[in-house]
Design a protein around this motif. Structure first.
Motif, PDB file in Angstrom:
ATOM      1  N   SER A 152      58.485  28.413 -26.468  1.00  0.00           N
ATOM      2  CA  SER A 152      57.001  28.225 -26.059  1.00  0.00           C
ATOM      3  C   SER A 152      56.970  26.823 -25.324  1.00  0.00           C
ATOM      4  O   SER A 152      56.148  26.641 -24.457  1.00  0.00           O
TER       5      SER A 152
ATOM      6  N   PHE B  75      57.589  26.563 -21.518  1.00  0.00           N
ATOM      7  CA  PHE B  75      56.446  27.055 -20.647  1.00  0.00           C
ATOM      8  C   PHE B  75      55.608  26.367 -20.734  1.00  0.00           C
ATOM      9  O   PHE B  75      54.530  26.900 -20.161  1.00  0.00           O
ATOM     10  N   GLU B  76      55.231  25.042 -21.513  1.00  0.00           N
ATOM     11  CA  GLU B  76      53.993  24.636 -21.487  1.00  0.00           C
ATOM     12  C   GLU B  76      53.591  23.662 -20.328  1.00  0.00           C
ATOM     13  O   GLU B  76      54.276  23.061 -19.568  1.00  0.00           O
TER      14      GLU B  76
ATOM     15  N   GLU C 121      59.550  34.185 -16.753  1.00  0.00           N
ATOM     16  CA  GLU C 121      58.311  33.951 -16.756  1.00  0.00           C
ATOM     17  C   GLU C 121      57.470  35.230 -16.595  1.00  0.00           C
ATOM     18  O   GLU C 121      56.357  35.615 -17.058  1.00  0.00           O
ATOM     19  N   ARG C 122      58.210  36.193 -15.941  1.00  0.00           N
ATOM     20  CA  ARG C 122      57.761  37.541 -15.519  1.00  0.00           C
ATOM     21  C   ARG C 122      57.134  38.288 -17.079  1.00  0.00           C
ATOM     22  O   ARG C 122      56.340  38.891 -17.096  1.00  0.00           O
ATOM     23  N   LEU C 123      58.371  38.118 -17.966  1.00  0.00           N
ATOM     24  CA  LEU C 123      58.078  38.713 -19.175  1.00  0.00           C
ATOM     25  C   LEU C 123      56.950  38.118 -19.902  1.00  0.00           C
ATOM     26  O   LEU C 123      56.359  38.816 -20.700  1.00  0.00           O
ATOM     27  N   LEU C 124      56.880  36.754 -19.764  1.00  0.00           N
ATOM     28  CA  LEU C 124      55.977  36.041 -20.462  1.00  0.00           C
ATOM     29  C   LEU C 124      54.427  36.463 -20.070  1.00  0.00           C
ATOM     30  O   LEU C 124      53.338  36.177 -20.629  1.00  0.00           O
ATOM     31  N   LEU C 125      54.446  36.693 -18.895  1.00  0.00           N
ATOM     32  CA  LEU C 125      52.976  37.394 -18.158  1.00  0.00           C
ATOM     33  C   LEU C 125      52.561  38.581 -18.616  1.00  0.00           C
ATOM     34  O   LEU C 125      51.410  38.991 -18.350  1.00  0.00           O
ATOM     35  N   ALA C 126      53.250  39.420 -19.303  1.00  0.00           N
ATOM     36  CA  ALA C 126      53.087  40.718 -19.864  1.00  0.00           C
ATOM     37  C   ALA C 126      52.487  40.644 -21.182  1.00  0.00           C
ATOM     38  O   ALA C 126      52.503  39.515 -21.762  1.00  0.00           O
TER      39      ALA C 126
ATOM     40  N   ILE D 258      52.749  41.194 -23.877  1.00  0.00           N
ATOM     41  CA  ILE D 258      53.380  41.092 -25.211  1.00  0.00           C
ATOM     42  C   ILE D 258      53.628  39.585 -25.795  1.00  0.00           C
ATOM     43  O   ILE D 258      53.545  38.711 -24.982  1.00  0.00           O
TER      44      ILE D 258
END
Lengths: 428, 241
Positions: free
Chosen positions: B237, B240-241, B82-87, B89
């Motif tokens: 994708s 994390f919806e 999740e941390r990466l998904l918040l960046a 990118i």
């Protein structure tokens, strides 16, 4: 009628632009706005109704990225100009210096950092969040309060772009998060409920990795990592792997990691859950420092005292719906309109019950043999109460005004018990 | 684009440092392929050269997929994905970073096995041709691993799920028994798996089999990469919806 007036106003502006003076002014405004837009921040300008014409002309100059809300859309007689991608300071300057506003001194400029409009999140038949709407102003510490399962985390996930809303929109600093995902993620910091940094990396390495991921330059990365380790008192633990840190330190480092890229908006999801009293206090003090530095903070919590102490405004969410959005003091007033006074008497208090009941209109409660609690009182009644007690030959030892607590307000507003909130996540 | 490239590099570097020495990566990605290679060598050292292309392909398969299980499922379990998904990118860049992280682990292991075979068993290999098959094979295996790993949460679940296609492939894709010698139905089935094309490709570049179009096999492996990558991106994708 208002629509017609507005159209007439716009027509007048169009005509006036034809004049040389107006064209000159338009050029100045356009140049300024172009410069401002490149800074990628958002803005909402609130002005009095008298400023409508002035704001409309501003909107005209700023073309598609601006919408002027009608008085019906915007209550309290204000007109709102929402300008995505504009710089607050420059637009303030524009509004106050260049526009011919008859009451410009009365105009106030407020920027909206977070705007949620009609957020709905469904998981199959379950509606986790049902039509949540609110605005958070820049520099505000906004609390999002509610019991477990109320939809706090789901809302924060939608606000941060981690989860797609079933319906509704989110704007961060005037930018739609769907259309500007990378930009909005770049200026937000998120602290999830779990401290989920990398166990194998040291405290410093975790911060440096997050900095690199957000594109912070090497020199600045090291500087900010050092500064944040100092702010959260982790300097001595900088070379220790994350897994070896205490729960409180892990939480602090998780917050530090969210701050490494110097975000404009910080989302904190239950930051003090599971921390001991000292660690929680230290974290709250760090959060206050960040707010004092002007950072917009969105805080979800189920600790009522924490929300009361920290937040400028609080939204209460119950079963996926917002039931109140107000300042903590207003929430307390909203829920408990009556003030109570606690009187401690030398000697027996019971003899005063009937006398005070006649004066106040409601019967006082006998707390103990010396103490009475009178609800439904106002400060103006206080001298009369004192006189009545003296007339009855009794002597007052102490008088306490009992103010409503946020806990009482929460219970009244939600119909839930506050202990339920504390129990659900282990409490403090 | 620049942000995405930076993000991919950050994820690869972090994954290499953080996960390559995790026990599941070592046991399934290093110990298991080496044990197979040694077992076949000790059983029949004389005809071992003919088996090397298949064993190289199998090493690439096991090492990449084992690494994928670690780089994806450790983070799914801890919530750090999740941390990466918040960046700032893209999700595609995150998945690509994860896939490349697994592929690099596979590259190291396969190269190690190839070097040992070349040095001690006189196994002739044109290294450029070898890489032209190895790299698409690693990408295809890694993307397949990521797709399967995203379906579950725990590392052990991922390894168990991965074993199903891995072992099926080992037995029908020509690692130890030639595909051509199998019944028609199995031959057809074998051509649905990427390992078959990797084995054939390695046989072609090492001269074990003649007349193999290496470029075509590399292209098929790249097609497999896309076939696995796109649903994996979709799954990530949706997760994390």
């Amino acid at each position: 009628m208002r629509v017609l007036a507005d159209l007439r106003c716009r027509a007048r502006i169009s005509i006036s632009i034809l004049s040389v003076a107006a064209v000159a002014r338009w050029c100045i405004l356009t140049m300024k706005i172009k410069r401002a837009r490149s800074r990628k921040s958002g803005l909402k300008i609130w002005g009095l109704l008298y400023c409508r014409k002035a704001l409309s002309s501003l909107a005209y100059v700023m073309n598609a990225s601006v919408k002027v809300l009608t008085p019906q859309e915007c209550p309290k007689g204000n007109v709102v100009v929402v300008a995505g991608g504009a710089c607050i300071a420059d637009l303030c300057d524009l509004l106050l210096q260049h526009l011919h506003c008859p009451k410009r001194k009365e105009c106030t400029v407020t920027s909206i950092a977070i705007k949620a409009e009609g957020l709905i999140k469904r998981y199959g038949d379950i509606v986790a969040v049902n039509g949540v709407s609110f605005d958070v102003e820049e520099g505000e510490l906004f609390g999002f309060l509610g019991p477990n399962g109320a939809g706090k985390t789901t809302t924060i996930r939608m606000l941060t772009g981690l989860s797609k809303p079933t319906a509704g929109n989110v704007e961060l600093l005037g930018l739609d998060i769907k259309a500007n995902a990378a930009t909005t993620k770049g200026f937000t910091g998120v602290v999830p409920e779990a401290s989920n940094l990398y166990d194998e990396l040291t405290a410093l390495e975790n911060l440096l990795f997050m900095g690199k991921l957000y594109g912070v330059r090497r020199k600045e990365r090291y500087e900010r990592a050092g500064m944040l380790l100092e702010l959260f008192r982790l300097q001595e633990k900088r070379d220790r792997p994350f897994r070896t840190l205490s729960q409180g330190m892990k939480r602090s480092l998780t917050i530090a990691a969210a701050l490494i890229h110097n975000p404009k908006i910080l989302f904190l999801d239950e930051p003090t859950v599971g921390l001991d009293v000292m660690a929680a206090r230290s974290l709250r003090s760090a959060i206050q420092k960040l707010r004092d530095q002007g950072m917009t903070i969105f805080l979800t919590t189920h600790y009522l005292e924490e929300a009361d102490v920290l937040c400028d405004r609080i939204a209460i969410i119950v079963r996926g719906q917002i039931v109140a959005v107000e300042k903590p003091e207003e929430l307390k007033k909203m829920a408990i309109k009556e003030q109570a006074i606690e009187l401690t008497i030398r000697g027996s208090a019971s003899i005063l019950v009937e006398q005070l009941a006649a004066l106040i209109g409601t019967k006082p409660i006998i707390v103990d043999s010396n103490t009475l609690r009178c609800s439904g009182t106002t400060n103006s009644l206080l001298p009369h109460i004192c006189r009545a007690i003296q007339d009855a030959g009794a002597e007052i030892e102490s008088i306490n005004t009992i103010k409503p607590t946020l806990e009482e307000a929460f219970v009244r507003i939600t119909g839930l018990s506050s202990s339920m909130m504390a129990m659900e996540k282990g409490g403090k | 684009m620049r942000d995405d490239l930076r993000g991919i590099w950050c994820i690869i570097a972090k994954d290499m440092r953080t996960y390559y020495l995790k026990p599941p990566a070592i046991s399934w990605g290093i110990v298991f392929p080496i044990a197979w290679v040694l077992a076949f060598y000790l059983r029949n050292p004389v005809d071992f050269k003919g088996l090397i292309p298949g064993l190289l392909a199998m090493t690439a398969l096991f090492s990449t997929t084992a690494a994928e299980a670690v780089v994806i499922n450790f983070e799914l379990r801890l919530g750090s994905l999740e941390r990466l998904l918040l960046a700032p990118i893209s999700m595609m860049a995150i998945l690509l970073g994860k896939i490349l992280g697994g592929a690099i682990f596979g590259l190291l292991m396969s190269s190690l096995v190839a070097v040992v075979c070349a040095l001690f068993l006189n196994f002739d290999l044109d290294w450029i041709s070898f890489l032209s098959i190895l790299l698409p094979a690693l990408l295809a295996f890694s993307a397949m691993g990521s797709l399967l790993c995203l379906m579950v949460k725990e590392v052990f679940e991922a390894q168990t799920l991965l074993n199903l296609p891995r072992f099926v492939m080992v037995f029908i894709s020509g690692v130890v028994y030639p595909v051509e010698a199998m019944p028609k139905a199995l031959q057809f089935l074998a051509h649905l798996f990427p390992l078959t094309y990797a084995v054939k490709g390695f046989q072609g570049v090492s001269g074990v089999s003649q007349g193999i179009n290496v470029a075509l096999h590399a292209a098929v492996l790249m097609a497999f990469f896309l076939i696995f990558f796109l649903p994996a991106a979709n799954l990530l994708s949706k997760k994390f919806e």
